[in-house]
Design an enzyme around this catalytic site. Structure first.
Site, PDB file in Angstrom:
ATOM      1  N   CYS A  63      -1.744  -5.370  -2.266  1.00 29.78           N
ATOM      2  CA  CYS A  63      -1.385  -4.048  -1.729  1.00 29.78           C
ATOM      3  C   CYS A  63      -1.391  -3.445  -3.100  1.00 29.78           C
ATOM      4  O   CYS A  63      -0.838  -1.810  -2.740  1.00 29.78           O
ATOM      5  CB  CYS A  63      -0.034  -3.998  -1.707  1.00 29.78           C
ATOM      6  N   ASP A  64      -1.288  -3.928  -4.219  1.00 32.96           N
ATOM      7  CA  ASP A  64      -1.352  -2.685  -5.361  1.00 32.96           C
ATOM      8  C   ASP A  64      -2.572  -2.241  -5.543  1.00 32.96           C
ATOM      9  O   ASP A  64      -2.928  -1.042  -5.743  1.00 32.96           O
ATOM     10  CB  ASP A  64      -1.157  -3.736  -6.174  1.00 32.96           C
TER      11      ASP A  64
END
Length: 170
Positions: A63-64
């Site tokens: 996600c990062d």
């Protein structure tokens, strides 16, 4: 009747709730939190091309990386493109993460209150109350032009195809 379909998390089955949106569908409206009290809807981005990057939780590796990648791409796409990242993280956590990561081209929005976005876009994970990793590109008339809902949560989306879908609309 609620629509459901299967996906996976590290090979284990999970259930996605909501419609399976397709290219050509009208984008469902939504209300998402920009802060605990401020909300936005699809209409707030009217007349713009929208790239909506959906992530389960901003504090995980994929996600990062996904959000950082779209932040870089957003800088090149111009003022007529809104790049939004949607997760169920609290707005506080999203703001903290953005500050720490130096994210300034992507708007992070939270689906934490009602999971309305996740249900409307067919990405709500029933067992976890998180939103499944997905990409939606919506044109200036709010018609969906690109959809990628991943079958396995831990995989990366096709960044190049999503950006190309945006560029084709410019």
């Amino acid at each position: 009747m609620t629509q459901e379909r299967q996906a996976s998390l590290k090979g284990n089955p999970i259930t996605l709730v909501g419609p399976q949106l397709q290219v050509g569908d009208k984008a469902p409206d939504f209300t998402l939190n920009k802060s605990l009290v401020d909300t936005v809807s699809l209409a707030d981005y009217g007349g713009k091309i929208k790239l909506i990057s959906v992530v389960p939780s901003i504090d995980t590796g994929v996600c990062d990386a996904q959000t950082r990648r779209f932040n870089e791409e957003a800088a090149k796409l111009g003022e007529n493109v809104a790049v939004l990242t949607v997760s169920v993280d609290l707005p506080f956590a999203q703001a903290r993460w953005c500050g720490a990561a130096g994210i300034d081209n992507v708007v992070l929005l939270s689906d934490y209150k009602s999971n309305e976005f996740g249900q409307a876009y067919g990405v709500l994970i029933k067992e976890l109350r998180l939103d499944m990793r997905a990409i939606f590109v919506i044109d200036a008339n709010d018609t969906i032009q690109y959809v990628e809902v991943l079958g396995e949560m831990t995989e990366h989306p096709n960044y190049e195809a999503a950006v190309e879908a945006v560029r084709a609309l410019q």
